[in-house]
Scaffold this active site. Structure first.
Site, PDB file in Angstrom:
ATOM      1  N   ASP A  67     -11.224 -36.107 -36.779  1.00  0.00           N
ATOM      2  CA  ASP A  67     -11.813 -36.225 -35.445  1.00  0.00           C
ATOM      3  C   ASP A  67     -11.206 -35.219 -34.468  1.00  0.00           C
ATOM      4  O   ASP A  67     -11.900 -34.687 -33.594  1.00  0.00           O
ATOM      5  CB  ASP A  67     -11.616 -37.646 -34.908  1.00  0.00           C
ATOM      6  CG  ASP A  67     -12.607 -38.634 -35.515  1.00  0.00           C
ATOM      7  OD1 ASP A  67     -13.514 -38.189 -36.251  1.00  0.00           O
ATOM      8  OD2 ASP A  67     -12.472 -39.842 -35.263  1.00  0.00           O
ATOM      9  N   GLY A  68      -9.903 -34.957 -34.603  1.00  0.00           N
ATOM     10  CA  GLY A  68      -9.259 -33.997 -33.711  1.00  0.00           C
ATOM     11  C   GLY A  68      -9.862 -32.613 -33.823  1.00  0.00           C
ATOM     12  O   GLY A  68     -10.025 -31.906 -32.820  1.00  0.00           O
ATOM     13  N   ARG A  72     -11.811 -30.548 -30.748  1.00  0.00           N
ATOM     14  CA  ARG A  72     -11.490 -29.182 -30.329  1.00  0.00           C
ATOM     15  C   ARG A  72     -12.719 -28.288 -30.406  1.00  0.00           C
ATOM     16  O   ARG A  72     -12.973 -27.472 -29.512  1.00  0.00           O
ATOM     17  CB  ARG A  72     -10.357 -28.626 -31.201  1.00  0.00           C
ATOM     18  CG  ARG A  72      -8.996 -29.203 -30.852  1.00  0.00           C
ATOM     19  CD  ARG A  72      -7.883 -28.482 -31.582  1.00  0.00           C
ATOM     20  NE  ARG A  72      -7.835 -28.831 -32.992  1.00  0.00           N
ATOM     21  CZ  ARG A  72      -7.222 -29.885 -33.489  1.00  0.00           C
ATOM     22  NH1 ARG A  72      -6.606 -30.733 -32.670  1.00  0.00           N
ATOM     23  NH2 ARG A  72      -7.197 -30.122 -34.786  1.00  0.00           N
ATOM     24  N   ASP A 149     -11.601 -38.074 -24.056  1.00  0.00           N
ATOM     25  CA  ASP A 149     -10.923 -38.590 -22.872  1.00  0.00           C
ATOM     26  C   ASP A 149     -10.037 -37.552 -22.199  1.00  0.00           C
ATOM     27  O   ASP A 149      -9.652 -36.541 -22.788  1.00  0.00           O
ATOM     28  CB  ASP A 149     -10.069 -39.820 -23.233  1.00  0.00           C
ATOM     29  CG  ASP A 149      -9.173 -39.574 -24.446  1.00  0.00           C
ATOM     30  OD1 ASP A 149      -8.588 -38.485 -24.542  1.00  0.00           O
ATOM     31  OD2 ASP A 149      -9.058 -40.476 -25.297  1.00  0.00           O
ATOM     32  N   ASP A 180       2.725 -45.954 -17.132  1.00  0.00           N
ATOM     33  CA  ASP A 180       2.850 -44.761 -17.974  1.00  0.00           C
ATOM     34  C   ASP A 180       1.721 -43.763 -17.764  1.00  0.00           C
ATOM     35  O   ASP A 180       1.787 -42.642 -18.267  1.00  0.00           O
ATOM     36  CB  ASP A 180       2.907 -45.164 -19.453  1.00  0.00           C
ATOM     37  CG  ASP A 180       4.242 -45.785 -19.818  1.00  0.00           C
ATOM     38  OD1 ASP A 180       5.103 -45.891 -18.926  1.00  0.00           O
ATOM     39  OD2 ASP A 180       4.434 -46.164 -20.989  1.00  0.00           O
TER      40      ASP A 180
END
EC number: 2.7.1.23
Length: 302
Positions: A67-68, A72, A149, A180
């Site tokens: 998925d990464g 990209r 996101d 955070d």
């Protein structure tokens, strides 16, 4: 789609993805198509080289990775409206990718060569960081696109990694968050970082923006889903000793300093995701990936 050109982008740190790229290239060229390929990673952007080499845009781009890798690729391909056909080669969960075993099916390649597939449009987000000058005018510092996101987190190592952020939606003050950080997600990204932070899962056919606090210090800070036309403005609360960084789809964006403002909204671009299964079910996908209803699908399991 009659350019007869197909691009292949493969995960740079995967030997398997590179070997699969060479296999795909050979098969695709057997159908009379031209193929250009390149690696893709967080550190290197070779996609611009493909744009320079190509006199025309490709019919589709095949992405081999997880998925990464797809996320990209989407940042560069979506503004040109180039459809993405992705396969999980060396990736993890693979919410956006097909099973790589499909690549071995001859019928699959016939379908691709004849453009027999469905395309889903996935909403993207745009983030613009403004710098306030002495004359109270704002200048654009950076702009980014994301399919999953954006999130803002502390990037200070010397002190506790918390940050204080003020959120406005459509010009109205909504909350002041201390914790955070904050996540701003699309429905596609609702099964990623936002879900880990307690955010809801949103069907990707919907357009919406999810705001989720990361480990907030107030129990009153809850996830919120807002309409896609919303304008979300995030400002560091001044007077606090903090360094904040904007991240996009897990990749580094830029620092958000005390005099900066970040505007997040729905992008004018969308990502075109190719779906091969004519009876594709999103619920089946999340059931398999998240191991839901396992006892229902496996009657022998008690």
């Amino acid at each position: 789609m009659t350019t007869n050109l197909i691009w292949i982008l493969y995960r740079s740190d995967s030997d398997t993805a590179y070997k699969e790229t060479l296999n795909c290239k050979k098969i695709i060229e057997g159908y009379g198509k031209k193929v250009l390929f390149s690696e893709i990673s967080n550190e290197t952007n070779n996609i611009n080289q493909l744009f320079l080499k190509s006199e025309v845009l490709p019919e589709i781009t095949i992405v081999l990775g997880g998925d990464g890798t797809v996320l990209r690729a989407a940042r560069y391909l979506s503004p040109k409206n180039i459809p993405i056909l992705s396969f999980n080669v060396g990736g993890n969960l693979g919410f956006l990718t097909h099973d790589r075993q499909i690549l071995k099916q001859e019928t699959f390649w016939e379908r691709v060569s004849n453009n027999r597939f469905n395309i889903q449009k996935r909403m993207m987000l745009e983030a613009t960081v403004f710098r306030e000058k002495n004359n109270n005018e704002n200048t654009i510092k950076k702009s980014f696109f994301a399919l999953n996101d954006f999130y803002l987190r502390s990037c200070t190592d010397e002190i506790a990694p918390t940050c204080s952020l003020a959120l406005e939606i459509d010009g109205e003050a909504v909350d002041r968050y201390k914790g955070d950080g904050l996540i701003f997600s699309t429905p596609t990204g609702s099964t990623a970082y936002s879900m880990a932070a307690g955010g809801p899962i949103i069907h990707p056919s919907l357009d919406a923006i999810i705001v989720s606090a990361i480990c907030p210090m107030s129990l009153a800070s809850r996830p919120i889903v807002v309409p896609p036309e919303s304008q979300l403005v995030i400002k560091p609360i001044r007077g606090m000793k903090q360094k904040i960084k904007l991240w996009l789809d897990g990749s580094s964006g830029c620092l958000i300093e005390a005099e900066d403002t970040c505007l997040i909204k729905k992008s004018n671009h969308s990502t075109s995701i190719i779906i091969l299964d004519e009876n594709h079910s999103y619920y089946k996908t999340i059931t398999q990936k998240l191991h839901w209803a396992s006892s229902l699908n496996n009657p022998n399991k008690q």
